[in-house]
Design an enzyme around this catalytic site. Structure first.
Site, PDB file in Angstrom:
ATOM      1  N   ASP A   8       0.806  -1.262   0.059  1.00 28.33           N
ATOM      2  CA  ASP A   8      -0.002   0.057   0.076  1.00 28.33           C
ATOM      3  C   ASP A   8       0.853   1.095   0.069  1.00 28.33           C
ATOM      4  O   ASP A   8       2.149   0.978   0.629  1.00 28.33           O
ATOM      5  CB  ASP A   8      -0.930  -0.063   1.128  1.00 28.33           C
ATOM      6  CG  ASP A   8      -1.631   1.144   1.464  1.00 28.33           C
ATOM      7  OD1 ASP A   8      -2.413   1.558   0.640  1.00 28.33           O
ATOM      8  OD2 ASP A   8      -1.481   1.800   2.633  1.00 28.33           O
ATOM      9  N   ASP A  12      -0.434   4.935   0.843  1.00 28.77           N
ATOM     10  CA  ASP A  12      -0.706   6.098   1.814  1.00 28.77           C
ATOM     11  C   ASP A  12      -0.951   5.513   3.152  1.00 28.77           C
ATOM     12  O   ASP A  12      -1.828   4.540   3.517  1.00 28.77           O
ATOM     13  CB  ASP A  12      -1.947   6.668   1.274  1.00 28.77           C
ATOM     14  CG  ASP A  12      -1.972   7.559   0.062  1.00 28.77           C
ATOM     15  OD1 ASP A  12      -1.012   8.336  -0.136  1.00 28.77           O
ATOM     16  OD2 ASP A  12      -2.762   7.106  -0.890  1.00 28.77           O
TER      17      ASP A  12
END
Length: 200
Positions: free
Chosen positions: A9, A11
């Site tokens: 991922d 953010d």
């Protein structure tokens, strides 16, 4: 062929989870810190009407992503991993933000095999498509669903907004140094025999 494929991922995982806070404080006249955010849904966490927050976020997204600071230690670990593994960055960002995202990676000097912006928090399809062996995430329900569907380990970066219980295959880490340590033991289990023995 490199041995392992990592799904990562962006953010709150590669970027610092505080990235939005200066923008929120400025635009909503607040004075919050990360510790004040107990839920992933920021409109709920901050008691701001969902439509208002969504409109604000859509306008501010490019500036937020362009200026997001790296999570501490992320670059050093990712540079090492790129020498050994394949790195697939899989994000809920929408695809029209690809240019900003690619530019940010270039400015941070972070290499990758692919960036996939799926526009949704459902990352299972992309994780399957790229046949990742492990995933790194900060969103609690993503971490749990990816682990349960793919039966792979998921490292969940500890934040105030992801404190619900987790199954055994989801592993909490406080920072990138801990993530690196866990991955080293996972990739080289024979070197971790003494660690395993000490845990019994």
């Amino acid at each position: 062929m490199k041995a392992k494929r990592f799904g990562i991922d962006i953010d709150g995982t590669v970027t610092c989870p505080t990235s939005l806070i200066p923008f929120i404080n400025q635009d909503f006249s607040l004075n919050i810190t990360l510790d004040d955010i107990k839920k992933y849904d920021l409109s709920e966490a901050l008691d701001i009407p969902a439509e208002r927050f969504s409109d604000w976020f859509n306008k501010r997204e490019p500036a937020i992503y362009a200026s997001s600071p790296l999570a501490e230690g992320a670059k050093e670990v990712l540079l090492k991993w790129k020498e050994q593994f394949q790195l697939f960055f899989i994000s809920a960002r929408r695809n029209h933000l690809m240019n900003i995202t690619e530019r940010w990676f270039e400015e941070q000097d972070i290499l990758y095999d692919r960036i996939e912006l799926i526009g949704s928090h459902d990352k299972i399809k992309a994780a399957k498509q790229y046949k990742v062996d492990i995933f790194l995430e900060d969103k609690h329900d993503n971490a749990v669903s990816i682990h349960e569907e793919l039966r792979i380990p998921v490292l969940l970066f500890n934040t105030p907004y992801n404190q619900d219980p987790i199954p055994d295959g989801v592993i909490r880490v406080d920072n990138w140094a801990q993530a690196e340590q866990w991955v080293n033991r996972w990739v080289h289990p024979t070197k971790a025999v003494s660690i395993s023995e000490n845990s019994y």
